[in-house]
Design a protein around this motif. Sequence first.
Motif, PDB file in Angstrom:
ATOM      1  N   SER A  59      28.241 -21.640  93.888  1.00 52.11           N
ATOM      2  CA  SER A  59      27.964 -21.741  95.337  1.00 52.11           C
ATOM      3  C   SER A  59      26.447 -21.119  95.506  1.00 52.11           C
ATOM      4  O   SER A  59      26.176 -20.913  96.404  1.00 52.11           O
ATOM      5  CB  SER A  59      28.898 -20.872  96.148  1.00 52.11           C
ATOM      6  OG  SER A  59      28.945 -19.463  95.648  1.00 52.11           O
ATOM      7  N   THR A  73      36.225 -21.822 101.454  1.00 53.07           N
ATOM      8  CA  THR A  73      36.239 -21.242  99.898  1.00 53.07           C
ATOM      9  C   THR A  73      37.401 -20.502  99.381  1.00 53.07           C
ATOM     10  O   THR A  73      37.658 -19.446  99.770  1.00 53.07           O
ATOM     11  CB  THR A  73      34.852 -20.782  99.555  1.00 53.07           C
ATOM     12  OG1 THR A  73      34.781 -20.478  98.420  1.00 53.07           O
ATOM     13  CG2 THR A  73      34.398 -19.539 100.663  1.00 53.07           C
ATOM     14  N   LYS A  94      27.860 -22.936 101.416  1.00 54.52           N
ATOM     15  CA  LYS A  94      28.593 -23.054 102.607  1.00 54.52           C
ATOM     16  C   LYS A  94      28.464 -22.139 103.850  1.00 54.52           C
ATOM     17  O   LYS A  94      29.139 -21.771 104.501  1.00 54.52           O
ATOM     18  CB  LYS A  94      30.168 -22.787 102.148  1.00 54.52           C
ATOM     19  CG  LYS A  94      30.651 -23.561 101.077  1.00 54.52           C
ATOM     20  CD  LYS A  94      31.881 -23.055 100.487  1.00 54.52           C
ATOM     21  CE  LYS A  94      31.866 -23.676  98.978  1.00 54.52           C
ATOM     22  NZ  LYS A  94      31.644 -22.712  97.896  1.00 54.52           N
ATOM     23  N   GLN A 152      29.377 -23.806 106.960  1.00 60.44           N
ATOM     24  CA  GLN A 152      30.699 -23.728 107.254  1.00 60.44           C
ATOM     25  C   GLN A 152      31.433 -22.363 107.709  1.00 60.44           C
ATOM     26  O   GLN A 152      32.320 -22.523 108.172  1.00 60.44           O
ATOM     27  CB  GLN A 152      31.514 -24.478 106.242  1.00 60.44           C
ATOM     28  CG  GLN A 152      31.458 -26.048 106.037  1.00 60.44           C
ATOM     29  CD  GLN A 152      30.063 -26.432 105.634  1.00 60.44           C
ATOM     30  OE1 GLN A 152      29.213 -25.960 104.774  1.00 60.44           O
ATOM     31  NE2 GLN A 152      29.389 -27.638 106.015  1.00 60.44           N
TER      32      GLN A 152
END
Lengths: 497, 377
Positions: free
Chosen positions: A90, A426, A435, A438
């Motif tokens: 990530s 996640t 992310k 998000q």
Amino acid sequence: MHQADTAAHQNAEHQRHDLVIALRTFLPENAILSEEEDLRPYECDGLSAYRQVPLVAVLPDTLEQVQQCLRVCREQRTPVVVRGAGTGLSGGALPLSDGVLLSLAKFNRILNIDPVARTARVQPGVRNLAISEAAVPFGLYYAPDPSSQIACTIGGNVAENSGGVHCLKYGLTVHNVLEVKMITSEGETLTLGGGALDAPGYDLLALITGSEGLLGVIVEVTVKLLPKPECAQVLLAAFHTVEAAGAAVAAIIANGIIPGGLEMMDNAAIRAAEDFVQAGYPTDAAAILLCEVDGNAAEVADQVAQVEAILAACGATQVRLSRSEAERARFWAGRKNAFPAVGRISPDYYCMDGTIPRRELARVLTRTAELSKSYGLAVANVFHAGDGNLHPLILYDANRPGELERTEELGGKILELCVEVGGTITGEHGVGIEKLNQMCVQFNADELNQFHAVKHAFDPDGLLNPGKAIPTLHRCAEFGAMHVHHGQLPHPELERF
Amino acid sequence: MNAPTGSRHLDAEPPKDQRQTLVSPADNDASAQLIEAIQEAIRDRKPLAIYGGNNKAFYGRRTDSTPISAAGHTGILSYDPTELVLTARAGTSLALIESVLAEHLQLIPFEPPNFGPTATLGGAIACGLSGPRRPYVGATRDFVLGVTVLTGRGQRLRFGGQVMKNVAGYDIARLMTGSLGTLGVLLDISVKVLPAPQTEITLALERDTETAIQTMNALAGRPLPLSAACAYGGILYIRLSGTPSAITTARETIGGTTVDGSSLWQGIREHTHPFFAGPRPLWRLSVPSATPVIDLPGALLIDWGGAQRWLRTDAKAPVIRKAVDRVGGHATFFRGHDGRDEVFHPLKTGLLRLHRRLKEAFDPQRILNPGRMYEEL
């Protein structure tokens, strides 16, 4: 514009120069990297779509040196990104252009294996698999097994709260760590947890696990070791529909069985894996399930019979049982190589990591297929079915202009879908840099502010891995996903875009 | 948690027939009243003492604040046995939850002690205590997946979720677990549940305490279906849980005689075992499981495979803390203190500073259970 660039460049050079001078007072020459060619290997982690060369990289090999590095960074107000093996997916270890990259790769010693207490005390740069290997003589192993376990290190595992295919039964990293020694951004060494099963005060061990390098620098980890099950067998079942496979998973659990591993792959993933490793998967199946049961021989035999009956009742078109260790390894090989297998059939792929309540599987996969069609990007799905952790792999070609952006947008949509059905963006890969947007969907402004307040309690100067894991409200406003409560924007004083 | 005398009762009339409650769970959303109470406390700078079923008031230090009950905030919000997740409001009765789970042959894996008939889920999570199954299956915090809390800033926040794997944001749900209500008032909690074992037996082996500790640790290093291990009065008790075939083999390996263990484990979980009777102070020593017997006066019951040791003793706190410090453990003055002493093991300077800052981050005005855990928090 050009002048501004030159000024910024000169500024960076000054900063780099000052840092190197300060670092040289306690680090050997070869532990400081400041030349472009030496820094290049550190420009990304496992999320290679994002790259950034750090200002300086350091490779200390004593705790004192780590403390000194943090002191220098504090004095020079330079942010620090800590890196283990760099296998994170990530972008959690993505360097900062104005920051120091602190590699803990030299902290690679297993300090102690205690077979009686069933613990291993290790330095953060020890590889996940190396712990289990060192415990073999005692019949013990370290349970969490992320697919990168050959390379990934325990420090990174703690920072990300890594999972693996066996975590339904044996837990995530947070369930298997007893103690963490960390150095705060203020240079203080703290011990969280301990040799006992709990510690007084707040559960800081849980808080540091999965904190993605934002709260402290992990310099030592003590993990729990478990006795190796006597034997394990895998059942491979094929289904005509994904729904039927999902129903079989629910039925296994409803019957009181918690398998050691319970994995699902959809047709696209099956075909890619079969092409790559010839695991013997039925390529005409809409979905396959891999169900591993472990225990002593009699128990495994009983559970295999039970699971076989359940799979048949749920409409499995084919059920095969591994008859040897070699066959068990072959059944798993397809699943464990699913990512590289997909990598063979597409120039690039992007791995997502949402978790959903399992009952929503069919809805999520149907919607994902629709999204895949409308974006014109193929998606293969592998699924830690037991615990609802879905890994859609989006196939794309980075050389086609705009395709990465569309891929990220599609990925974002899939994660938002996970939140919509009551899941999370996640399950085990972390938020990192990837992310952040998000996070604005999953959490409201007050919740994000509470996260920032926790960060501030540990790292008042915001020195450690700034800009990762928790988005600023400003960013969320730009992304346009800020939760609005009662028609009022939180923090009206902030500018909105 | 504190005595509810003169308290603000948010709960509706207490159910007259407990059993009826078990059949039709009371569904009552009292969050609006709780939010109002918190906001009022912030406005008036008047600290609150939060309690649920008020069965664990003895646990921790005394806090002279206005009692506020979350016991009226009840109801199971969702439970799907095949997802292994249950979400309930904090005031929901533990007994009710366990009976609903039992209908589906499932259980709360960490065996939280009730310590009374009206124990709530919120109280169990806030206290973070775990029963005999803990060393082999996991602690309260291991099974907490998500919470909704009211912070000392008066905000209603949600952390974690209803899924087993979730690494979005810091793990504040687990931070809340065992924080004794000093960081937030729990509104609802999602926990992971597990299938109840098909079979369970208890074996008894004659062993002196020292040998019992060694045996417990040796057995835990082998692939056996252990689910509890306790030593008391010269007997080592081992509980096995799992499939009949696994238990048959393990019983042959371990030996000893089969005894009826259900009242034993229940007695240890709920402190109704004769060892816990009487007024003598009770200490909980949490130590590395293989630690030999610690030289302290008093009566000893060893649980958690050696990792949790209950001591009835008149020894002074500093003596006990020093002895436990030496072996890398910590000691809690569990029962028999006056509520003014330090109950929990003193924190080292750096950790205490961090605790203070975290308290500040969640409850800047110190209105939530001030002093309940440590005087400074």
